[in-house]
Design a protein around this motif. Structure first.
Motif, PDB file in Angstrom:
ATOM      1  N   GLU A 104      -7.225   2.749  -8.007  1.00 53.07           N
ATOM      2  CA  GLU A 104      -7.931   4.023  -8.136  1.00 53.07           C
ATOM      3  C   GLU A 104      -7.218   5.130  -7.354  1.00 53.07           C
ATOM      4  O   GLU A 104      -7.098   6.261  -7.828  1.00 53.07           O
ATOM      5  N   ILE A 105      -6.752   4.797  -6.163  1.00 44.64           N
ATOM      6  CA  ILE A 105      -6.059   5.799  -5.355  1.00 44.64           C
ATOM      7  C   ILE A 105      -4.761   6.243  -6.022  1.00 44.64           C
ATOM      8  O   ILE A 105      -4.405   7.427  -6.013  1.00 44.64           O
ATOM      9  N   LYS A 106      -4.040   5.313  -6.625  1.00 45.55           N
ATOM     10  CA  LYS A 106      -2.816   5.669  -7.343  1.00 45.55           C
ATOM     11  C   LYS A 106      -3.115   6.668  -8.456  1.00 45.55           C
ATOM     12  O   LYS A 106      -2.399   7.658  -8.635  1.00 45.55           O
ATOM     13  N   ILE A 107      -4.164   6.407  -9.221  1.00 46.61           N
ATOM     14  CA  ILE A 107      -4.540   7.298 -10.319  1.00 46.61           C
ATOM     15  C   ILE A 107      -4.853   8.690  -9.784  1.00 46.61           C
ATOM     16  O   ILE A 107      -4.393   9.707 -10.306  1.00 46.61           O
ATOM     17  N   ILE A 108      -5.651   8.742  -8.720  1.00 47.71           N
ATOM     18  CA  ILE A 108      -6.062  10.032  -8.157  1.00 47.71           C
ATOM     19  C   ILE A 108      -4.868  10.788  -7.591  1.00 47.71           C
ATOM     20  O   ILE A 108      -4.675  11.975  -7.852  1.00 47.71           O
ATOM     21  N   TYR A 109      -4.023  10.089  -6.819  1.00 45.19           N
ATOM     22  CA  TYR A 109      -2.864  10.767  -6.240  1.00 45.19           C
ATOM     23  C   TYR A 109      -1.928  11.301  -7.316  1.00 45.19           C
ATOM     24  O   TYR A 109      -1.423  12.425  -7.224  1.00 45.19           O
TER      25      TYR A 109
ATOM     26  N   PHE B 289       0.820  -1.211   0.000  1.00 41.89           N
ATOM     27  CA  PHE B 289       0.000   0.000   0.000  1.00 41.89           C
ATOM     28  C   PHE B 289       0.858   1.266   0.000  1.00 41.89           C
ATOM     29  O   PHE B 289       0.490   2.275  -0.591  1.00 41.89           O
ATOM     30  N   SER B 290       2.026   1.197   0.652  1.00 42.62           N
ATOM     31  CA  SER B 290       2.860   2.388   0.798  1.00 42.62           C
ATOM     32  C   SER B 290       3.512   2.816  -0.505  1.00 42.62           C
ATOM     33  O   SER B 290       3.923   3.969  -0.652  1.00 42.62           O
ATOM     34  N   SER B 291       3.632   1.909  -1.473  1.00 51.02           N
ATOM     35  CA  SER B 291       4.349   2.227  -2.706  1.00 51.02           C
ATOM     36  C   SER B 291       3.618   3.242  -3.571  1.00 51.02           C
ATOM     37  O   SER B 291       4.198   3.814  -4.491  1.00 51.02           O
ATOM     38  N   ALA B 292       2.337   3.492  -3.295  1.00 52.19           N
ATOM     39  CA  ALA B 292       1.548   4.400  -4.132  1.00 52.19           C
ATOM     40  C   ALA B 292       1.743   5.854  -3.771  1.00 52.19           C
ATOM     41  O   ALA B 292       1.315   6.732  -4.507  1.00 52.19           O
ATOM     42  N   PHE B 293       2.409   6.137  -2.643  1.00 44.32           N
ATOM     43  CA  PHE B 293       2.378   7.500  -2.119  1.00 44.32           C
ATOM     44  C   PHE B 293       3.764   8.067  -1.850  1.00 44.32           C
ATOM     45  O   PHE B 293       4.664   7.370  -1.412  1.00 44.32           O
ATOM     46  N   ASN B 294       3.868   9.372  -2.088  1.00 44.48           N
ATOM     47  CA  ASN B 294       5.077  10.128  -1.747  1.00 44.48           C
ATOM     48  C   ASN B 294       4.686  11.112  -0.660  1.00 44.48           C
ATOM     49  O   ASN B 294       4.351  12.253  -0.930  1.00 44.48           O
TER      50      ASN B 294
ATOM     51  N   LYS C 171     -16.300  11.688  -4.116  1.00 39.84           N
ATOM     52  CA  LYS C 171     -17.384  10.701  -4.146  1.00 39.84           C
ATOM     53  C   LYS C 171     -16.867   9.330  -4.549  1.00 39.84           C
ATOM     54  O   LYS C 171     -17.317   8.305  -4.026  1.00 39.84           O
ATOM     55  N   LEU C 172     -15.908   9.294  -5.471  1.00 40.23           N
ATOM     56  CA  LEU C 172     -15.323   8.020  -5.891  1.00 40.23           C
ATOM     57  C   LEU C 172     -14.602   7.344  -4.738  1.00 40.23           C
ATOM     58  O   LEU C 172     -14.812   6.159  -4.468  1.00 40.23           O
ATOM     59  N   VAL C 173     -13.751   8.097  -4.037  1.00 42.75           N
ATOM     60  CA  VAL C 173     -12.998   7.519  -2.922  1.00 42.75           C
ATOM     61  C   VAL C 173     -13.942   7.068  -1.806  1.00 42.75           C
ATOM     62  O   VAL C 173     -13.770   5.999  -1.220  1.00 42.75           O
ATOM     63  N   LEU C 174     -14.964   7.873  -1.535  1.00 44.78           N
ATOM     64  CA  LEU C 174     -15.930   7.502  -0.499  1.00 44.78           C
ATOM     65  C   LEU C 174     -16.637   6.196  -0.859  1.00 44.78           C
ATOM     66  O   LEU C 174     -16.839   5.325   0.003  1.00 44.78           O
ATOM     67  N   GLN C 175     -17.002   6.035  -2.123  1.00 45.60           N
ATOM     68  CA  GLN C 175     -17.648   4.797  -2.558  1.00 45.60           C
ATOM     69  C   GLN C 175     -16.697   3.609  -2.440  1.00 45.60           C
ATOM     70  O   GLN C 175     -17.119   2.498  -2.104  1.00 45.60           O
ATOM     71  N   LEU C 176     -15.424   3.815  -2.689  1.00 43.28           N
ATOM     72  CA  LEU C 176     -14.447   2.735  -2.530  1.00 43.28           C
ATOM     73  C   LEU C 176     -14.321   2.317  -1.071  1.00 43.28           C
ATOM     74  O   LEU C 176     -14.236   1.124  -0.762  1.00 43.28           O
ATOM     75  N   PHE C 177     -14.312   3.303  -0.176  1.00 46.86           N
ATOM     76  CA  PHE C 177     -14.305   2.991   1.256  1.00 46.86           C
ATOM     77  C   PHE C 177     -15.528   2.148   1.624  1.00 46.86           C
ATOM     78  O   PHE C 177     -15.432   1.146   2.351  1.00 46.86           O
ATOM     79  N   LYS C 178     -16.683   2.563   1.129  1.00 39.08           N
ATOM     80  CA  LYS C 178     -17.929   1.858   1.447  1.00 39.08           C
ATOM     81  C   LYS C 178     -17.930   0.448   0.866  1.00 39.08           C
ATOM     82  O   LYS C 178     -18.440  -0.496   1.488  1.00 39.08           O
TER      83      LYS C 178
ATOM     84  N   ASN D  30      -8.795  -8.791  -4.448  1.00 40.06           N
ATOM     85  CA  ASN D  30      -9.294  -8.082  -5.629  1.00 40.06           C
ATOM     86  C   ASN D  30      -9.864  -6.720  -5.260  1.00 40.06           C
ATOM     87  O   ASN D  30      -9.645  -5.728  -5.959  1.00 40.06           O
ATOM     88  N   SER D  31     -10.603  -6.661  -4.153  1.00 39.17           N
ATOM     89  CA  SER D  31     -11.170  -5.390  -3.701  1.00 39.17           C
ATOM     90  C   SER D  31     -10.071  -4.411  -3.325  1.00 39.17           C
ATOM     91  O   SER D  31     -10.126  -3.227  -3.654  1.00 39.17           O
ATOM     92  N   PHE D  32      -9.063  -4.924  -2.621  1.00 37.96           N
ATOM     93  CA  PHE D  32      -7.949  -4.076  -2.210  1.00 37.96           C
ATOM     94  C   PHE D  32      -7.195  -3.538  -3.425  1.00 37.96           C
ATOM     95  O   PHE D  32      -6.833  -2.367  -3.480  1.00 37.96           O
ATOM     96  N   ASN D  33      -6.963  -4.388  -4.425  1.00 41.97           N
ATOM     97  CA  ASN D  33      -6.250  -3.967  -5.629  1.00 41.97           C
ATOM     98  C   ASN D  33      -7.027  -2.899  -6.391  1.00 41.97           C
ATOM     99  O   ASN D  33      -6.436  -1.967  -6.950  1.00 41.97           O
ATOM    100  N   LEU D  34      -8.350  -3.042  -6.421  1.00 47.87           N
ATOM    101  CA  LEU D  34      -9.188  -2.021  -7.063  1.00 47.87           C
ATOM    102  C   LEU D  34      -9.033  -0.690  -6.344  1.00 47.87           C
ATOM    103  O   LEU D  34      -8.830   0.355  -6.971  1.00 47.87           O
TER     104      LEU D  34
END
Length: 277
Positions: free
Chosen positions: A151-156, A95-100, A115-122, A143-147
């Motif tokens: 998405e978080i990588k793209i947004i960040y 998980f840490s590799s996606a963020f600086n 709204k996208l991130v909130l839906q992913l949390f839900k 699979n859920s975690f990878n999704l």
């Protein structure tokens, strides 16, 4: 409260990650530094939070997304009564590799991304609550975690690129607005439509467009519509009545009034002028 959740002990029954939604601030300990034992991500839904991560103080509000690495000294300095947050925790080091976090400890999401991130949390929370114990558990949560991570990588990365190039969130919204005009102005003429597409209010859209372009949102829509009209008028095989219909005007008269207001020529006069050249 948040400390206990972030530092939850991952036992054998854990499914890889947990999500929790905090809607009450009562009982939250402030000015009590603690070291995180999991990787975590915090999304602010409403209110304000003053958070210290190692030696950096963050002033967070609605739509802010924060990644908190494992083994981080974290301190909740202050919060207000409107604060609502979502928190996801995991022990998966990938998980840490996606963020600086050194340069970008937090980002402020636009409404669509929030709204996208909130839906992913839900989604993750729902799967955690409803999954039954079977040989497929690990694969489903993986699979859920990878999704979520994808998405978080793209947004960040999108927000990091904006920061690197000096692009503000308002400028990004206006750029999206102009792109939508190019795609939809032939059939959609209202500011409300484009504001809805961007998940913001018409008033806010007008304000940021005026700040950045010195024109109103309606001005830009009309400019796009006028370009489409001029392109169609170049084709003498299309009648002006058909052009008015294709551009979603109620009738020829309303189209003619619109065109003349912006060019000082009626559509037929403009076409004659083109033919004379």
């Amino acid at each position: 409260m948040i400390k206990d959740f972030i530092n939850s002990n991952f036992g054998s029954d854990m499914k890889g990650l947990y999500v929790s939604f905090f809607k009450e601030y009562v009982g939250w300990e402030v000015n009590r530094p603690f070291k995180t034992s999991n990787f975590s991500m915090l999304l602010v839904r409403s209110g304000n939070l003053k958070l210290k991560i190692n030696n950096q103080i963050l002033l967070l509000s609605a739509h802010d997304l924060v990644y908190i690495p494992k083994n981080t000294i974290c301190n909740l300095i202050d919060r207000n009564e409107l604060l609502q947050v979502c928190i996801m925790i995991t022990q998966q080091a990938s998980f840490s590799s996606a963020f600086n976090t050194k340069n970008y400890p937090s980002i402020t999401l636009n409404t669509i991304d929030f709204k996208l991130v909130l839906q992913l949390f839900k989604l993750l929370d729902l799967k955690n609550k409803n999954i039954t114990y079977s040989i497929y558990n690990n694969e489903l949560m993986k699979n859920s975690f990878n999704l979520f991570l994808y998405e978080i990588k793209i947004i960040y990365n999108k927000y990091r690129d904006c920061e690197a190039h000096g692009i503000t969130r308002k400028e990004l919204l206006v750029a999206q607005f102009i792109n939508y005009i190019v795609l939809h102005c032939k059939e959609r003429h209202s500011v409300q439509f484009f504001a809805d597409a961007l998940c913001i209010s018409p008033g806010y859209l007008n304000r940021i467009v005026k700040q950045i372009t010195d024109k109103t949102a309606k001005d830009l829509i009309c400019e796009g519509l006028l370009i489409e009209a001029k392109i169609l008028l170049k084709n003498s095989q299309i009648t002006i009545f058909n052009i008015a219909d294709e551009l979603e005007f109620n009738n020829y008269s309303s189209f003619s009034t619109f065109f003349k207001r912006h060019t000082s020529l009626s559509p037929s006069e403009y076409r004659l002028q083109l033919n004379s050249h």
